[in-house]
Design an enzyme around this catalytic site. Structure first.
Site, PDB file in Angstrom:
ATOM      1  N   GLY A   1      43.218  54.508  55.253  1.00 26.50           N
ATOM      2  CA  GLY A   1      42.764  53.135  55.055  1.00 26.50           C
ATOM      3  C   GLY A   1      41.797  52.992  53.887  1.00 26.50           C
ATOM      4  O   GLY A   1      41.308  53.988  53.333  1.00 26.50           O
ATOM      5  N   HIS A   2      41.477  51.758  53.556  1.00 28.72           N
ATOM      6  CA  HIS A   2      40.632  51.492  52.378  1.00 28.72           C
ATOM      7  C   HIS A   2      39.228  52.074  52.530  1.00 28.72           C
ATOM      8  O   HIS A   2      38.668  52.101  53.612  1.00 28.72           O
ATOM      9  CB  HIS A   2      40.576  50.008  52.034  1.00 28.72           C
ATOM     10  CG  HIS A   2      40.202  49.085  53.141  1.00 28.72           C
ATOM     11  ND1 HIS A   2      40.091  47.731  52.939  1.00 28.72           N
ATOM     12  CD2 HIS A   2      39.926  49.289  54.447  1.00 28.72           C
ATOM     13  CE1 HIS A   2      39.756  47.162  54.075  1.00 28.72           C
ATOM     14  NE2 HIS A   2      39.662  48.065  55.002  1.00 28.72           N
ATOM     15  N   ASN A   3      38.720  52.554  51.403  1.00 26.42           N
ATOM     16  CA  ASN A   3      37.375  53.140  51.317  1.00 26.42           C
ATOM     17  C   ASN A   3      37.255  54.469  52.043  1.00 26.42           C
ATOM     18  O   ASN A   3      36.133  54.971  52.213  1.00 26.42           O
ATOM     19  CB  ASN A   3      36.299  52.185  51.861  1.00 26.42           C
ATOM     20  CG  ASN A   3      36.388  50.814  51.241  1.00 26.42           C
ATOM     21  OD1 ASN A   3      36.574  50.693  50.047  1.00 26.42           O
ATOM     22  ND2 ASN A   3      36.314  49.778  52.046  1.00 26.42           N
TER      23      ASN A   3
END
Lengths: 353, 353, 353
Positions: C242-244
């Site tokens: 997922g993002h980050n």
């Protein structure tokens, strides 16, 4: 990356909220930690209040309640800092507009109708009788088979596949690698020949307005009726929606979730990541399913459901998990103990009489 | 969508079964709920009997047993209405035939041998020394690397990738986004350099006749030997088969399942959706694994295995799951209670003597 | 498939280890079972010792300890036969070199800088201002959007998608169907309009040197900051980051695992297949997470964690799983029994006084 700038007062004029403190020229929206004097950031999670105090951001988007701890700072006061942040971020990073035109390498069937304002990328393939609305972007390598209808202002990223006969509303976004309308998984067992016989999948996939589909997600076409995703449903990466599923409006489905065929998820529900939902089930509106949770029967009452095996050190797991296989027996032993103890207490009390 | 029509008597002539009642002209096969007077539908799930009674379908495919409740209707009597329905659906929606020819945008290596009856779509790329059999369809954007052998009557949908050296039997169907023959996940840890060293994956993938592979499924090539999927195995979307796996004939694997490397699944087994099967295991023939079930050791005896953490309201889960971590302790306590009670009973009986 | 040959003595000269027994001409590296007189094989799993004894391999790679049971055979003695095998396999199957040149069907933006030594395959699309290093191979159908920077000696397999602005180090390998840099899943709920508002995802994805990404894996771009995969991390098929997220150096993540946004996985950790890891968590370095294990909170201490619901026959599962929902109650009953028994023992002892 954004090269435009905005002032705090201009933001408030456009988006509402109350500006408190000196006006500031802003060039970037970023995290509390990274922000500098010409940056705007936000505080929505109360646990980050210390970070907000320490932040060097020129402007902070906060609630009235959080403002007390931030006197002397330039603040924008709003009920919902996270939503306000989202709107400011959109101003700094406007949606990319369609660069109207069809790349010379794209292969468009003669009967397809593509609006002049569309952007059709390199190596895109579009089948016969497709209709594609205004300002829609179809990026490189995407294949759209025949008889698809696609609305206005959609973004279909690179290397997407849409099978024949599917329909997308307006402002739909499909991320790379997603596959819309592949055959549902339907086979009848032929007892005489001892082999599978495929059930032809004659339905389509219908995606409502403002639906988002993540990378490598698959949504199968219906067997007889259609598979439907209602407006504003947001589906993350690597999600699987089986044939004849019906995903309600405004539903959010987090990554890696599988929803088997013919299951209905009610409006406004939220399905956590890696959830596993069986077929022919009904999830009522406004239901939350926790991450990594398996759902094998319909849910009657809205609410928050969860069920994961709790994490343990491996050695503890070995020791504890073995007992799962004997829970029934364990329960029987407790019952027997209760019975014996009741008898004994009866005896005891007799003795005390 | 089907524009051909059929009569009930013609169906029986071609597919068998017994026609009971007046002959009917049929234009569509559909669900009990949607069916109208020129439609044919079927009843295979006894729980839908009421729907069959209420259905306006011109013809119903039913068992002899179900026929009793449907007097006065036109019926086709058969032992297996679901399979009969599948066969009728195929008549209404015949398999699309290969439109023989190679799209001018396809890029075919000079040494590849493509049968004249093949359909090769737009932007397809086919590598050196590939052999593709009669009437096989390869749809837009698919890449087939060098040295692949592909049988007759296959359908390889858009945006599929087949790595070098893989082999497909006849009538294989590969859905969009699936990847056949990527490298298996093999790395040796180099203790001296403190880094991974990749194990070259020198095997291939062999898919038998009548294998179906779903959208975005991945089947890795073998490390040394091949990864094999036997004839008539049906694999749904987003399934992962690790290197050196061996999937038996007629196996069905439902979506989102992962099967780690070197595991064998015996013929006729059925693996539920989102199942998680470890590496180097053996699943015997005719085994059923329930959905969302983790299998971490080999199974010795065929049967129906399942294991999911039961769904609960989140608050109940919080309350109950904590005890999982103490099941061993809980079991010890029960043992201690049993022991104490036995002693007490001994004492008690002594007292009663 | 390998057409080169090597001698055992030449291997030892190049890779170290001790040759024991007659020199042998070798044409293939293969499994113990398949090996013939001109093949080399290896024994690293002690459970296969019998297979090694029975093997017809001309040369066996073994530890000093295993050598005792293999007198009279030609052996190569090494501390780590598995790593040695990996190195020999690489000699028999050298990495395919870039066939420098750009396929005429590739569509390269005018401002992209492609090293002359690169191999750019058929129908590849490369966006404006991309920079691609020496000897990098980009295979058919891959789309690299604008502003990407890709190092030397990378292999980007067919039908990969890399979104704008992502960066890859040297020797990165991306398998088919993987999607690097699609939007993270971020939406703010607009209470007034009763709909989602998308959070623009302004970060990128950064992949370090020697990173491997499996087929159909997705790594989302960061919301504000970047998603980072550090050097030598190895990620299998159908993984979702997922993002980050921040994946540490030398981490191995097995297939079908999902890691939600903003989670950090420490260096040298190993994440089993189909693991499900929540968002905003921290996994310390050198941690092992078992296959199919759900992680919903941060882990404080390195170690081996696992947690799966143990496999049972379906009937046993039905019987046992029901009690999971009543574990709290079961525990209360045990407490009550302990209490009653303590009281009773008190009473008993009183009686005995």
């Amino acid at each position: 990356m954004a090269e435009n700038y905005l002032t705090a007062s201009a933001l408030v004029k456009q988006l509402g909220g109350e500006l408190r403190g000196d006006d500031v020229i802003l060039t970037r929206i970023t995290s509390l930690q990274q922000a500098q004097e010409h940056d705007i950031s936000f505080l929505s999670n109360p646990r980050l209040r210390e970070d907000a105090v320490a932040s060097r951001a020129g402007v902070l988007i906060v609630t009235e309640k959080s403002a007390a701890a931030l006197v002397g700072r330039t603040l924008i006061i709003t009920d919902d800092p996270y939503l306000y942040f989202a709107r400011v971020a959109r101003l700094f990073h406007p949606l990319q507009q369609a660069r109207s035109g069809i790349h010379p390498s794209a292969i468009i069937a003669p009967s397809a109708q593509i609006a002049d304002s569309c952007e059709i990328g390199a190596n895109v393939v579009i089948g016969e009788r497709c209709v594609i609305g205004e300002h829609t972007r179809v990026l490189a390598g995407t294949v759209i088979e025949e008889d698809c209808i696609i609305g206005n202002d959609c973004v279909i990223h690179a290397n997407v596949t849409i099978y024949h006969g599917c329909q997308l509303g307006n402002r739909v976004e499909l991320h790379s690698g997603c596959v819309i309308g592949a055959d549902g998984f339907g086979f009848a067992w032929d007892k005489q020949k001892n082999e599978w016989f495929k059930i032809v999948q004659t339905g389509c996939v219908i995606l409502g307005d403002d639906v988002d589909i993540g990378a490598n997600t698959t949504i199968d076409r219906g067997a007889i009726e259609n598979t439907i995703v209602e407006k504003d449903a947001k589906i993350d990466n690597q999600v699987m929606i089986g044939h004849n599923g019906k995903i309600g409006a405004h539903v959010a489905i987090v990554a890696c979730t599988g929803i088997a065929g013919s299951t209905e998820v009610g409006d406004f529900s939220v399905i956590g990541g890696a959830a596993m939902i069986g077929g022919h089930l009904n999830i009522p509106p406004k239901t939350t399913i926790g991450a990594a949770t398996a759902v094998s029967h319909s849910i009657k009452e809205s609410g928050y459901y969860a069920s994961i095996f709790p994490l343990q050190k491996h050695n503890d797991w070995v020791k504890n998990a073995a007992h799962i296989r004997h829970l029934h027996e364990m329960n029987q032993k407790i019952k027997a103990l209760e019975h014996q103890l009741a008898e004994l207490n009866g005896t005891s009390s007799n003795q005390q009489d």
